[in-house]
Design a protein around this motif. Structure first.
Motif, PDB file in Angstrom:
ATOM      1  N   SER A  33       0.872  -1.174   0.000  1.00  0.00           N
ATOM      2  CA  SER A  33       0.000   0.000   0.000  1.00  0.00           C
ATOM      3  C   SER A  33       0.907   1.221   0.000  1.00  0.00           C
ATOM      4  O   SER A  33       1.929   1.244   0.678  1.00  0.00           O
ATOM      5  N   HIS A  34       0.511   2.219  -0.767  1.00  0.00           N
ATOM      6  CA  HIS A  34       1.341   3.413  -0.911  1.00  0.00           C
ATOM      7  C   HIS A  34       0.434   4.607  -1.153  1.00  0.00           C
ATOM      8  O   HIS A  34      -0.451   4.560  -1.999  1.00  0.00           O
ATOM      9  N   ARG A  35       0.637   5.649  -0.399  1.00  0.00           N
ATOM     10  CA  ARG A  35      -0.052   6.918  -0.644  1.00  0.00           C
ATOM     11  C   ARG A  35       1.022   7.975  -0.806  1.00  0.00           C
ATOM     12  O   ARG A  35       1.620   8.428   0.163  1.00  0.00           O
ATOM     13  N   GLY A  36       1.270   8.337  -2.046  1.00  0.00           N
ATOM     14  CA  GLY A  36       2.328   9.286  -2.328  1.00  0.00           C
ATOM     15  C   GLY A  36       1.794  10.568  -2.921  1.00  0.00           C
ATOM     16  O   GLY A  36       0.580  10.798  -2.997  1.00  0.00           O
ATOM     17  N   THR A  37       2.694  11.370  -3.368  1.00  0.00           N
ATOM     18  CA  THR A  37       2.347  12.639  -3.990  1.00  0.00           C
ATOM     19  C   THR A  37       1.602  12.425  -5.303  1.00  0.00           C
ATOM     20  O   THR A  37       0.670  13.152  -5.624  1.00  0.00           O
ATOM     21  N   HIS A  38       2.000  11.390  -6.053  1.00  0.00           N
ATOM     22  CA  HIS A  38       1.446  11.186  -7.394  1.00  0.00           C
ATOM     23  C   HIS A  38       0.626   9.914  -7.540  1.00  0.00           C
ATOM     24  O   HIS A  38      -0.203   9.830  -8.441  1.00  0.00           O
ATOM     25  N   TYR A  39       0.862   8.931  -6.709  1.00  0.00           N
ATOM     26  CA  TYR A  39       0.204   7.635  -6.877  1.00  0.00           C
ATOM     27  C   TYR A  39      -0.329   7.108  -5.558  1.00  0.00           C
ATOM     28  O   TYR A  39       0.273   7.309  -4.504  1.00  0.00           O
TER      29      TYR A  39
END
Length: 96
Positions: A33-39
């Motif tokens: 799981s990833h919550r980044g600036t772009h994705y």
């Protein structure tokens, strides 16, 4: 701004940096799981992983892209151009 316009070069490099980090994490196995600036990635998993993670090669036509390639990629590629030889020399000096 035109909705079909490309992001700036700096933003595209930032996006690539984030994307490669997510890809490499996926290749390690398990759920990601990833919550980044772009994705944003929610519980993603690569079910059939190769024994060895794929190599990541990056296009680099200038010093900022080359620095990113040296940091996140396994190598770089560029078309023949006026600064091609300089980029190769810089990559060899800084990243090999």
């Amino acid at each position: 701004m035109d909705s079909d316009a490309w992001p700036s070069a700096a933003e595209r490099l930032e996006m690539l940096d984030e994307a490669v980090a997510v890809m490499r994490e996926l290749w390690e196995g398990g759920f990601v799981s990833h919550r980044g600036t772009h994705y944003t990635v929610e519980q993603a998993q690569v079910y059939t992983r190769p024994e060895t993670p794929p190599k990541v090669y990056m296009s680099a036509f200038g010093p900022k892209a080359l620095e990113l390639a040296g940091r996140i990629a396994d190598g770089f590629m560029a078309n023949v151009g006026p600064h091609y030889a300089e980029l190769i020399d810089l990559y060899k000096r800084e990243f090999l």
